[in-house]
Design a protein around this motif. Structure first.
Motif, PDB file in Angstrom:
ATOM      1  N   LEU A  10      37.482  27.763  51.163  1.00 51.38           N
ATOM      2  CA  LEU A  10      36.258  28.549  51.177  1.00 51.38           C
ATOM      3  C   LEU A  10      35.684  28.536  52.586  1.00 51.38           C
ATOM      4  O   LEU A  10      35.542  27.492  53.198  1.00 51.38           O
ATOM      5  CB  LEU A  10      35.241  27.970  50.191  1.00 51.38           C
ATOM      6  CG  LEU A  10      35.660  27.990  48.736  1.00 51.38           C
ATOM      7  CD1 LEU A  10      34.563  27.384  47.871  1.00 51.38           C
ATOM      8  CD2 LEU A  10      35.958  29.389  48.273  1.00 51.38           C
ATOM      9  N   LYS A  11      35.369  29.709  53.108  1.00 50.98           N
ATOM     10  CA  LYS A  11      34.820  29.829  54.452  1.00 50.98           C
ATOM     11  C   LYS A  11      33.299  29.774  54.403  1.00 50.98           C
ATOM     12  O   LYS A  11      32.695  29.942  53.356  1.00 50.98           O
ATOM     13  CB  LYS A  11      35.272  31.138  55.090  1.00 50.98           C
ATOM     14  CG  LYS A  11      36.770  31.203  55.290  1.00 50.98           C
ATOM     15  CD  LYS A  11      37.183  32.495  55.922  1.00 50.98           C
ATOM     16  CE  LYS A  11      38.698  32.522  56.083  1.00 50.98           C
ATOM     17  NZ  LYS A  11      39.155  33.768  56.655  1.00 50.98           N
ATOM     18  N   GLN A  12      32.693  29.555  55.548  1.00 54.33           N
ATOM     19  CA  GLN A  12      31.246  29.505  55.661  1.00 54.33           C
ATOM     20  C   GLN A  12      30.653  30.839  55.210  1.00 54.33           C
ATOM     21  O   GLN A  12      31.183  31.902  55.497  1.00 54.33           O
ATOM     22  CB  GLN A  12      30.830  29.220  57.099  1.00 54.33           C
ATOM     23  CG  GLN A  12      29.359  28.958  57.260  1.00 54.33           C
ATOM     24  CD  GLN A  12      29.040  28.516  58.677  1.00 54.33           C
ATOM     25  OE1 GLN A  12      29.889  28.521  59.542  1.00 54.33           O
ATOM     26  NE2 GLN A  12      27.812  28.123  58.888  1.00 54.33           N
ATOM     27  N   SER A  13      29.538  30.770  54.495  1.00 52.92           N
ATOM     28  CA  SER A  13      28.904  31.971  53.954  1.00 52.92           C
ATOM     29  C   SER A  13      28.357  32.865  55.061  1.00 52.92           C
ATOM     30  O   SER A  13      27.833  32.391  56.054  1.00 52.92           O
ATOM     31  CB  SER A  13      27.754  31.578  53.031  1.00 52.92           C
ATOM     32  OG  SER A  13      28.256  30.895  51.930  1.00 52.92           O
ATOM     33  N   GLN A  14      28.486  34.164  54.862  1.00 52.34           N
ATOM     34  CA  GLN A  14      27.969  35.137  55.813  1.00 52.34           C
ATOM     35  C   GLN A  14      26.706  35.817  55.287  1.00 52.34           C
ATOM     36  O   GLN A  14      25.921  36.334  56.054  1.00 52.34           O
ATOM     37  CB  GLN A  14      29.023  36.195  56.104  1.00 52.34           C
ATOM     38  CG  GLN A  14      30.252  35.646  56.788  1.00 52.34           C
ATOM     39  CD  GLN A  14      31.300  36.729  57.003  1.00 52.34           C
ATOM     40  OE1 GLN A  14      31.161  37.846  56.550  1.00 52.34           O
ATOM     41  NE2 GLN A  14      32.365  36.379  57.696  1.00 52.34           N
ATOM     42  N   PHE A  15      26.541  35.850  53.981  1.00 55.89           N
ATOM     43  CA  PHE A  15      25.431  36.571  53.385  1.00 55.89           C
ATOM     44  C   PHE A  15      24.649  35.674  52.436  1.00 55.89           C
ATOM     45  O   PHE A  15      25.213  34.757  51.848  1.00 55.89           O
ATOM     46  CB  PHE A  15      25.939  37.794  52.616  1.00 55.89           C
ATOM     47  CG  PHE A  15      26.759  38.724  53.456  1.00 55.89           C
ATOM     48  CD1 PHE A  15      26.134  39.605  54.329  1.00 55.89           C
ATOM     49  CD2 PHE A  15      28.137  38.725  53.381  1.00 55.89           C
ATOM     50  CE1 PHE A  15      26.885  40.456  55.119  1.00 55.89           C
ATOM     51  CE2 PHE A  15      28.894  39.578  54.160  1.00 55.89           C
ATOM     52  CZ  PHE A  15      28.261  40.442  55.038  1.00 55.89           C
ATOM     53  N   GLU A  16      23.376  35.989  52.284  1.00 60.02           N
ATOM     54  CA  GLU A  16      22.544  35.231  51.353  1.00 60.02           C
ATOM     55  C   GLU A  16      23.124  35.393  49.946  1.00 60.02           C
ATOM     56  O   GLU A  16      23.498  36.479  49.530  1.00 60.02           O
ATOM     57  CB  GLU A  16      21.118  35.785  51.386  1.00 60.02           C
ATOM     58  CG  GLU A  16      20.147  34.960  50.587  1.00 60.02           C
ATOM     59  CD  GLU A  16      18.723  35.466  50.733  1.00 60.02           C
ATOM     60  OE1 GLU A  16      17.990  35.352  49.768  1.00 60.02           O
ATOM     61  OE2 GLU A  16      18.382  35.981  51.820  1.00 60.02           O
ATOM     62  N   ASP A  18      25.903  34.019  48.963  1.00 58.61           N
ATOM     63  CA  ASP A  18      27.336  33.707  48.983  1.00 58.61           C
ATOM     64  C   ASP A  18      27.616  32.320  48.430  1.00 58.61           C
ATOM     65  O   ASP A  18      28.592  32.125  47.715  1.00 58.61           O
ATOM     66  CB  ASP A  18      27.904  33.794  50.394  1.00 58.61           C
ATOM     67  CG  ASP A  18      28.256  35.213  50.808  1.00 58.61           C
ATOM     68  OD1 ASP A  18      28.069  36.124  49.986  1.00 58.61           O
ATOM     69  OD2 ASP A  18      28.697  35.385  51.948  1.00 58.61           O
ATOM     70  N   ASP A  19      26.788  31.346  48.787  1.00 58.35           N
ATOM     71  CA  ASP A  19      27.046  29.973  48.343  1.00 58.35           C
ATOM     72  C   ASP A  19      27.051  29.859  46.827  1.00 58.35           C
ATOM     73  O   ASP A  19      27.915  29.205  46.249  1.00 58.35           O
ATOM     74  CB  ASP A  19      26.013  29.008  48.941  1.00 58.35           C
ATOM     75  CG  ASP A  19      26.227  28.783  50.422  1.00 58.35           C
ATOM     76  OD1 ASP A  19      27.370  28.961  50.902  1.00 58.35           O
ATOM     77  OD2 ASP A  19      25.260  28.421  51.111  1.00 58.35           O
ATOM     78  N   SER A  20      26.087  30.493  46.166  1.00 59.53           N
ATOM     79  CA  SER A  20      26.039  30.385  44.707  1.00 59.53           C
ATOM     80  C   SER A  20      27.205  31.135  44.067  1.00 59.53           C
ATOM     81  O   SER A  20      27.791  30.652  43.096  1.00 59.53           O
ATOM     82  CB  SER A  20      24.700  30.885  44.160  1.00 59.53           C
ATOM     83  OG  SER A  20      24.503  32.233  44.490  1.00 59.53           O
ATOM     84  N   LEU A  21      27.589  32.282  44.622  1.00 62.66           N
ATOM     85  CA  LEU A  21      28.737  33.012  44.087  1.00 62.66           C
ATOM     86  C   LEU A  21      30.023  32.210  44.256  1.00 62.66           C
ATOM     87  O   LEU A  21      30.859  32.153  43.359  1.00 62.66           O
ATOM     88  CB  LEU A  21      28.880  34.373  44.768  1.00 62.66           C
ATOM     89  CG  LEU A  21      27.827  35.409  44.408  1.00 62.66           C
ATOM     90  CD1 LEU A  21      27.999  36.660  45.269  1.00 62.66           C
ATOM     91  CD2 LEU A  21      27.884  35.763  42.942  1.00 62.66           C
ATOM     92  N   LYS A  22      30.182  31.592  45.421  1.00 62.43           N
ATOM     93  CA  LYS A  22      31.371  30.773  45.668  1.00 62.43           C
ATOM     94  C   LYS A  22      31.391  29.553  44.758  1.00 62.43           C
ATOM     95  O   LYS A  22      32.447  29.155  44.269  1.00 62.43           O
ATOM     96  CB  LYS A  22      31.434  30.347  47.132  1.00 62.43           C
ATOM     97  CG  LYS A  22      31.823  31.473  48.053  1.00 62.43           C
ATOM     98  CD  LYS A  22      31.890  31.005  49.486  1.00 62.43           C
ATOM     99  CE  LYS A  22      32.227  32.145  50.417  1.00 62.43           C
ATOM    100  NZ  LYS A  22      32.252  31.725  51.809  1.00 62.43           N
TER     101      LYS A  22
END
Length: 64
Positions: A10-16, A18-22
């Motif tokens: 998993l790569k660093q999130s780019q959009f708000e 993203d973390d919860s979706l990932k």
């Protein structure tokens, strides 16, 4: 700390958001790996990913 499924990291999130979706996607994939549903069963990888997710959330809650 990076979580991975197989060879996918998993790569660093780019959009708000993203973390919860990932987190949801990783949790779902991890469950599938643990149960062997549609993928080769890999309980070791599933438990490793769950443990890493707990560590990540704990660090996040502590502000680290």
């Amino acid at each position: 700390m990076q979580l991975c499924i197989g060879n996918t990291q998993l790569k660093q999130s780019q959009f708000e958001g993203d973390d919860s979706l990932k987190a949801i996607a990783l949790s779902t994939l991890t469950f599938l790996y643990y149960q062997g549903l549609g993928v080769k069963e890999n309980k070791d990888l599933a438990v490793k990913n769950w443990n890493e997710a707990v560590k990540r959330e704990t660090l996040k809650l502590q502000g680290i």
